[in-house]
Design a protein around this motif. Structure first.
Motif, mmCIF file in Angstrom:
data_model
loop_
_atom_site.group_PDB
_atom_site.id
_atom_site.type_symbol
_atom_site.label_atom_id
_atom_site.label_comp_id
_atom_site.label_asym_id
_atom_site.label_seq_id
_atom_site.Cartn_x
_atom_site.Cartn_y
_atom_site.Cartn_z
ATOM 1 N N MET A 155 40.169 46.334 16.331
ATOM 2 C CA MET A 155 39.681 45.134 16.972
ATOM 3 C C MET A 155 38.342 44.818 16.464
ATOM 4 S SD MET A 155 40.082 44.507 20.956
ATOM 5 C CE MET A 155 41.746 44.200 21.149
ATOM 6 N N ASP A 156 38.202 43.570 16.013
ATOM 7 C CA ASP A 156 36.819 43.322 15.695
ATOM 8 C C ASP A 156 35.796 42.869 16.680
ATOM 9 O OD1 ASP A 156 38.052 40.972 15.942
ATOM 10 O OD2 ASP A 156 37.286 40.077 14.342
ATOM 11 N N LYS A 157 34.614 42.646 16.267
ATOM 12 C CA LYS A 157 33.497 42.384 17.083
ATOM 13 C C LYS A 157 33.657 41.170 18.003
ATOM 14 C CE LYS A 157 28.565 42.866 17.599
ATOM 15 N NZ LYS A 157 27.493 43.042 16.574
ATOM 16 N N ALA A 158 34.128 40.274 17.182
ATOM 17 C CA ALA A 158 34.535 38.880 17.760
ATOM 18 C C ALA A 158 35.406 38.572 18.861
ATOM 19 C CB ALA A 158 34.742 37.857 16.748
ATOM 20 N N ASN A 159 36.677 39.633 18.436
ATOM 21 C CA ASN A 159 37.680 39.610 19.689
ATOM 22 C C ASN A 159 37.229 40.264 20.793
ATOM 23 O OD1 ASN A 159 40.034 38.704 19.036
ATOM 24 N ND2 ASN A 159 41.062 40.385 18.026
ATOM 25 N N ILE A 160 36.183 41.375 20.715
ATOM 26 C CA ILE A 160 35.809 42.103 21.842
ATOM 27 C C ILE A 160 34.880 41.129 22.672
ATOM 28 C CG2 ILE A 160 34.304 43.810 22.633
ATOM 29 C CD1 ILE A 160 35.433 45.641 20.223
ATOM 30 N N LYS A 161 34.172 40.478 21.874
ATOM 31 C CA LYS A 161 33.370 39.355 22.687
ATOM 32 C C LYS A 161 34.186 38.329 23.540
ATOM 33 C CE LYS A 161 29.276 39.497 20.088
ATOM 34 N NZ LYS A 161 28.042 38.596 19.402
ATOM 35 N N ARG A 162 35.182 37.926 22.695
ATOM 36 C CA ARG A 162 36.203 36.734 23.542
ATOM 37 C C ARG A 162 36.727 37.553 24.582
ATOM 38 N NH1 ARG A 162 41.256 35.555 22.557
ATOM 39 N NH2 ARG A 162 41.488 36.896 20.633
ATOM 40 N N LEU A 163 37.414 38.681 24.574
ATOM 41 C CA LEU A 163 38.095 39.523 25.613
ATOM 42 C C LEU A 163 37.004 39.677 26.795
ATOM 43 C CD1 LEU A 163 40.185 41.950 23.868
ATOM 44 C CD2 LEU A 163 41.125 39.925 25.041
ATOM 45 N N ARG A 164 35.860 40.081 26.389
ATOM 46 C CA ARG A 164 34.724 40.118 27.635
ATOM 47 C C ARG A 164 34.401 38.954 28.276
ATOM 48 N NH1 ARG A 164 29.269 42.100 25.926
ATOM 49 N NH2 ARG A 164 28.946 39.939 25.320
ATOM 50 N N THR A 165 34.459 37.859 27.467
ATOM 51 C CA THR A 165 34.046 36.646 28.142
ATOM 52 C C THR A 165 35.037 36.136 28.804
ATOM 53 O OG1 THR A 165 32.806 35.889 26.156
ATOM 54 C CG2 THR A 165 33.365 34.107 27.590
ATOM 55 N N GLN A 166 36.375 36.186 28.600
ATOM 56 C CA GLN A 166 37.560 36.049 29.505
ATOM 57 C C GLN A 166 37.696 36.820 30.630
ATOM 58 O OE1 GLN A 166 40.807 34.948 25.782
ATOM 59 N NE2 GLN A 166 41.167 36.775 26.822
ATOM 60 N N SER A 167 37.265 37.919 30.426
ATOM 61 C CA SER A 167 37.431 38.918 31.907
ATOM 62 C C SER A 167 36.213 38.100 32.767
ATOM 63 C CB SER A 167 37.071 40.088 31.322
ATOM 64 O OG SER A 167 36.978 41.243 32.422
ATOM 65 N N LEU A 168 34.964 38.040 32.365
ATOM 66 C CA LEU A 168 33.972 37.469 32.945
ATOM 67 C C LEU A 168 34.348 36.345 33.536
ATOM 68 C CD1 LEU A 168 30.951 38.671 30.906
ATOM 69 C CD2 LEU A 168 31.564 39.807 33.506
ATOM 70 N N LEU A 169 34.813 35.313 33.083
ATOM 71 C CA LEU A 169 35.302 33.937 33.226
ATOM 72 C C LEU A 169 36.088 34.057 34.430
ATOM 73 C CD1 LEU A 169 35.361 31.714 30.128
ATOM 74 C CD2 LEU A 169 33.833 31.546 31.977
ATOM 75 N N LYS A 170 37.089 34.782 34.401
ATOM 76 C CA LYS A 170 38.062 34.954 35.294
ATOM 77 C C LYS A 170 37.406 35.356 36.678
ATOM 78 C CE LYS A 170 42.117 37.543 36.427
ATOM 79 N NZ LYS A 170 43.008 38.594 36.110
ATOM 80 N N GLU A 171 36.523 36.363 36.841
ATOM 81 C CA GLU A 171 35.879 36.691 37.919
ATOM 82 C C GLU A 171 34.984 35.695 38.534
ATOM 83 O OE1 GLU A 171 33.950 40.482 37.456
ATOM 84 O OE2 GLU A 171 35.586 41.286 36.527
ATOM 85 N N LEU A 172 34.248 35.018 37.332
ATOM 86 C CA LEU A 172 33.046 34.164 37.742
ATOM 87 C C LEU A 172 33.761 32.568 38.334
ATOM 88 C CD1 LEU A 172 30.741 34.488 34.956
ATOM 89 C CD2 LEU A 172 30.266 35.210 37.371
ATOM 90 N N VAL A 173 34.762 32.180 37.755
ATOM 91 C CA VAL A 173 35.535 31.152 38.347
ATOM 92 C C VAL A 173 36.323 31.183 39.564
ATOM 93 C CG1 VAL A 173 37.515 29.282 37.781
ATOM 94 C CG2 VAL A 173 35.796 29.928 35.776
ATOM 95 N N ALA A 174 36.993 32.460 39.770
ATOM 96 C CA ALA A 174 37.396 32.580 41.187
ATOM 97 C C ALA A 174 36.212 32.841 42.272
ATOM 98 C CB ALA A 174 38.205 34.125 40.999
ATOM 99 N N SER A 175 35.272 33.302 41.812
ATOM 100 C CA SER A 175 34.110 33.313 42.692
ATOM 101 C C SER A 175 33.532 31.976 42.958
ATOM 102 C CB SER A 175 32.874 34.155 42.090
ATOM 103 O OG SER A 175 31.854 34.128 42.964
ATOM 104 N N ALA A 176 33.437 31.192 42.063
ATOM 105 C CA ALA A 176 32.916 29.598 42.057
ATOM 106 C C ALA A 176 33.819 28.931 42.870
ATOM 107 C CB ALA A 176 32.553 29.122 40.716
ATOM 108 N N LEU A 177 35.226 29.077 42.694
ATOM 109 C CA LEU A 177 36.173 28.194 43.311
ATOM 110 C C LEU A 177 36.040 28.581 44.915
ATOM 111 C CD1 LEU A 177 38.999 28.240 41.303
ATOM 112 C CD2 LEU A 177 37.798 26.483 41.554
ATOM 113 N N ASN A 178 35.776 29.558 45.261
ATOM 114 C CA ASN A 178 35.559 30.095 46.808
ATOM 115 C C ASN A 178 34.148 29.561 47.400
ATOM 116 O OD1 ASN A 178 37.785 31.738 46.773
ATOM 117 N ND2 ASN A 178 36.649 33.404 46.351
ATOM 118 N N ASN A 179 33.389 29.192 46.810
ATOM 119 C CA ASN A 179 32.094 28.500 47.309
ATOM 120 C C ASN A 179 32.253 27.015 47.659
ATOM 121 O OD1 ASN A 179 30.852 30.933 47.138
ATOM 122 N ND2 ASN A 179 29.968 30.475 45.043
ATOM 123 N N PHE A 180 33.299 26.240 47.374
ATOM 124 C CA PHE A 180 33.436 24.920 47.523
ATOM 125 C C PHE A 180 34.167 24.737 49.043
ATOM 126 C CE2 PHE A 180 33.387 24.673 43.059
ATOM 127 C CZ PHE A 180 32.697 23.709 42.719
#
Length: 116
Positions: free
Chosen positions: A1-26
């Protein structure tokens, strides 16, 4: 797995958590009751697809929810940008996940094939 793929997967994981948290605040019950199933970033991390649970919503309700989410997407993107500490947050696109329906249709087909 190359560096760009790892960054993309990490971003996906963080986005999943952050968006779920943000939706709960509305304050809107339709928005804060949404369950984020997955996040998928496109190559380059400029666009991200956020997959939501259908929760037995009909087509009209789904369209209503998606339009509300599109209106508040800039607020969610701003919250994610602060947490991700990136120079730019991916543009969020919300979709309802139909994977469960496809799997259940396949299971039904396999059962029919096994019977006959």
């Amino acid at each position: 797995m190359d560096k760009a793929n790892i960054k993309r997967l990490r971003t996906q994981s963080l986005l999943k958590e952050l968006v779920a948290s943000a939706l709960n605040n509305f304050d809107d019950e339709l928005i804060n009751s949404q369950i984020v199933l997955d996040a998928e970033c496109k190559k380059g991390r400029y666009d991200a697809f956020i997959y939501l649970d259908k929760q037995d919503y009909n087509k009209d309700e789904q369209q209503n929810i998606l339009s509300k989410l599109q209106r508040v997407s800039k607020v969610i993107e701003a919250q994610c940008l602060n947490a991700l500490q990136m120079y730019r947050c991916p543009k969020l696109h919300f979709k309802f996940d139909d994977t469960y329906e496809r799997v259940s249709r396949l299971e039904t087909l396999f059962k029919q094939i096994n019977k006959g």
